[in-house]
Structure formats: structure tokens, C-alpha cells
Design a protein around this motif. Structure first.
Motif, PDB file in Angstrom:
ATOM      1  N   HIS A 163       0.829  -1.199   0.000  1.00  0.00           N
ATOM      2  CA  HIS A 163       0.000   0.000   0.000  1.00  0.00           C
ATOM      3  C   HIS A 163       0.871   1.259   0.000  1.00  0.00           C
ATOM      4  O   HIS A 163       0.632   2.206  -0.756  1.00  0.00           O
ATOM      5  N   ARG A 167       0.966   3.994  -2.951  1.00  0.00           N
ATOM      6  CA  ARG A 167       0.664   5.405  -2.679  1.00  0.00           C
ATOM      7  C   ARG A 167       1.865   6.298  -3.006  1.00  0.00           C
ATOM      8  O   ARG A 167       1.704   7.440  -3.409  1.00  0.00           O
ATOM      9  N   THR A 186     -10.500  -5.475  -5.973  1.00  0.00           N
ATOM     10  CA  THR A 186     -10.481  -5.891  -4.567  1.00  0.00           C
ATOM     11  C   THR A 186      -9.397  -5.140  -3.804  1.00  0.00           C
ATOM     12  O   THR A 186      -9.616  -4.651  -2.693  1.00  0.00           O
ATOM     13  N   TYR A 188      -8.153  -2.228  -4.525  1.00  0.00           N
ATOM     14  CA  TYR A 188      -8.555  -0.830  -4.377  1.00  0.00           C
ATOM     15  C   TYR A 188      -9.615  -0.687  -3.278  1.00  0.00           C
ATOM     16  O   TYR A 188      -9.565   0.232  -2.459  1.00  0.00           O
ATOM     17  N   ALA A 189     -10.567  -1.610  -3.245  1.00  0.00           N
ATOM     18  CA  ALA A 189     -11.613  -1.565  -2.206  1.00  0.00           C
ATOM     19  C   ALA A 189     -10.995  -1.727  -0.815  1.00  0.00           C
ATOM     20  O   ALA A 189     -11.390  -1.042   0.136  1.00  0.00           O
ATOM     21  N   LYS A 190     -10.016  -2.617  -0.697  1.00  0.00           N
ATOM     22  CA  LYS A 190      -9.343  -2.799   0.597  1.00  0.00           C
ATOM     23  C   LYS A 190      -8.589  -1.531   0.997  1.00  0.00           C
ATOM     24  O   LYS A 190      -8.567  -1.153   2.170  1.00  0.00           O
ATOM     25  N   VAL A 191      -7.973  -0.875   0.018  1.00  0.00           N
ATOM     26  CA  VAL A 191      -7.250   0.380   0.282  1.00  0.00           C
ATOM     27  C   VAL A 191      -8.204   1.434   0.801  1.00  0.00           C
ATOM     28  O   VAL A 191      -7.941   2.104   1.804  1.00  0.00           O
ATOM     29  N   VAL A 192      -9.353   1.576   0.126  1.00  0.00           N
ATOM     30  CA  VAL A 192     -10.345   2.583   0.537  1.00  0.00           C
ATOM     31  C   VAL A 192     -10.805   2.310   1.956  1.00  0.00           C
ATOM     32  O   VAL A 192     -10.862   3.215   2.802  1.00  0.00           O
ATOM     33  N   LYS A 193     -11.111   1.056   2.258  1.00  0.00           N
ATOM     34  CA  LYS A 193     -11.573   0.693   3.599  1.00  0.00           C
ATOM     35  C   LYS A 193     -10.459   0.937   4.634  1.00  0.00           C
ATOM     36  O   LYS A 193     -10.708   1.473   5.699  1.00  0.00           O
ATOM     37  N   GLU A 195      -7.905   3.028   4.440  1.00  0.00           N
ATOM     38  CA  GLU A 195      -7.631   4.452   4.620  1.00  0.00           C
ATOM     39  C   GLU A 195      -8.729   5.155   5.399  1.00  0.00           C
ATOM     40  O   GLU A 195      -8.487   6.127   6.082  1.00  0.00           O
ATOM     41  N   LYS A 196      -9.961   4.637   5.277  1.00  0.00           N
ATOM     42  CA  LYS A 196     -11.082   5.207   6.043  1.00  0.00           C
ATOM     43  C   LYS A 196     -10.862   4.977   7.545  1.00  0.00           C
ATOM     44  O   LYS A 196     -11.061   5.849   8.355  1.00  0.00           O
TER      45      LYS A 196
END
Length: 198
Positions: A163, A167, A186, A188-193, A195-196
Motif C-alpha cells: 500500500h 501510494r 479488490t 482498491y476496495a481494501k485500500v479505501v476501507k 484508509e477510512k
């Protein structure tokens, strides 16, 4: 010509009861049309094929009115289309009053129409009640802490390192996803989650 129509709501439901009833009327398999899907609409391949095949004077057997569907308006419309526009007789095996071959006089037609309306209403009401009971059951289970769906898959050990590299623009999305052994979406979705939360 005599035909039979069978509908089961899903691939795991058993159609044997309907098949036995139709075979009991002497309908061969070649003239039995079966769909394995929901009755909420009439967008069903075998039903459409049956509708192209039947013609005036033919007889269609169904075990119960809810095999045609569970939507009040649609059942009424299909009944009208079959009996009035195509001139096909319908026999609902578990409801002898719904046999268009009998009582073709005004009183017989009135009684059959009345029974059809009541049964169509009951079929739709039952469908709505099932949906309501399912929603209530799911809500109660969630309140007890029951988790639905698959358990989350843990992040691979190298995720945080990959990650950071992604980045820092040291690797592309594709390279990062491959390094973690997952599809790009998948990753990208894990990254978004992640980072949230972070």
C-alpha cells in the motif's frame, strides 16, 4: 391439445409434486413447460415458449394459481390473455372452480372470475407476508449479533508495505494487486476501507 405448466421459485425447489399432478392428467413431458425462477414477473423463457405454442381450443393445466405468478395484476392479465385473446381453456388442479371448460354460462363465468380474483389477491398477499417475515427475521438476527455473508478475508501480510509503495507511486495498481494476490478492484476496495479506518 393439452399442455402443462410448472414453475418452481428456485433451482433448489422440487417440481415433483407438480409433475405428478400433470402426469396424472396424461400430459406427456414433451408438452410440459417448466421454469425454475421467481413468479414475480412473466419474463420466463419456457412460459414464453408455451404462450407461442398454445392456440384456440387448447387446454392448459397448472397445479395452483400461484404457479402462474404471485402478482395480482399480472395473474389477472395472463388469465385474460390466455382465455379471452388466445381462446385457451385453463384448469387449476387444486381449485376445481377454476376450470374454464365448465360453467361457460354467465353465472359460471362470474363465479370463476370471482374465485380467480380472490385467489390472485391471496397469492400476492402471501408473497408480501413472506417478504415481511424474512425482513423481520433478518432484523431480529442482526439484533442478536448474527453476521450475514462471508466472513472478511484477512489482509495479506505484505498489504501495508505494498500500500505504501503504491501510494508512493513506486508501483502501479496492477502490480500492487498482483503483489497482494488479489484482483485490482479488490485491492482498491481494501485500500479505501483501510484508509477510512486509518
Amino acid at each position: 391439445m393439452e399442455y402443462g405448466y410448472i414453475r418452481v421459485s428456485s433451482t433448489d425447489q422440487n417440481e415433483d409434486r407438480q409433475l405428478i399432478a400433470l402426469h396424472g392428467k396424461g400430459i406427456p413431458d414433451s408438452r410440459i413447460y417448466m421454469d425454475k425462477q421467481s413468479g414475480k414477473d412473466f419474463n420466463r423463457p419456457k412460459y414464453k415458449r408455451l404462450m407461442r405454442r398454445v392456440k384456440q381450443g387448447d387446454l392448459l393445466y397448472i397445479l395452483s394459481i400461484d404457479r402462474l405468478g404471485r402478482n395480482y395484476r399480472e395473474i389477472q392479465e395472463q388469465w385474460r390473455l390466455l382465455t379471452q385473446e388466445k381462446g385457451v381453456d385453463i384448469c387449476v388442479l387444486d381449485m376445481p372452480l377454476l376450470d374454464t371448460r365448465q360453467g361457460k354460462d354467465l353465472m359460471g363465468t362470474f363465479i370463476a372470475d370471482l374465485v380467480l380474483q380472490i385467489l390472485s389477491f391471496v397469492a400476492q398477499s402471501e408473497r408480501e407476508n413472506i417478504r415481511k417475515r424474512q425482513a423481520e427475521g433478518i432484523a431480529a438476527a442482526k439484533a442478536r449479533g448474527v453476521k450475514f455473508g462471508r466472513p472478511p478475508v484477512p489482509l495479506p501480510g505484505n498489504f501495508y508495505e505494498v500500500h505504501r509503495a503504491w501510494r508512493g507511486k513506486k508501483m502501479t495498481l496492477r502490480q500492487a494487486a498482483e503483489a497482494c494476490g488479489m484482483p485490482e478492484g479488490t485491492f482498491y476496495a481494501k485500500v479505501v476501507k483501510f484508509e477510512k479506518v486509518d
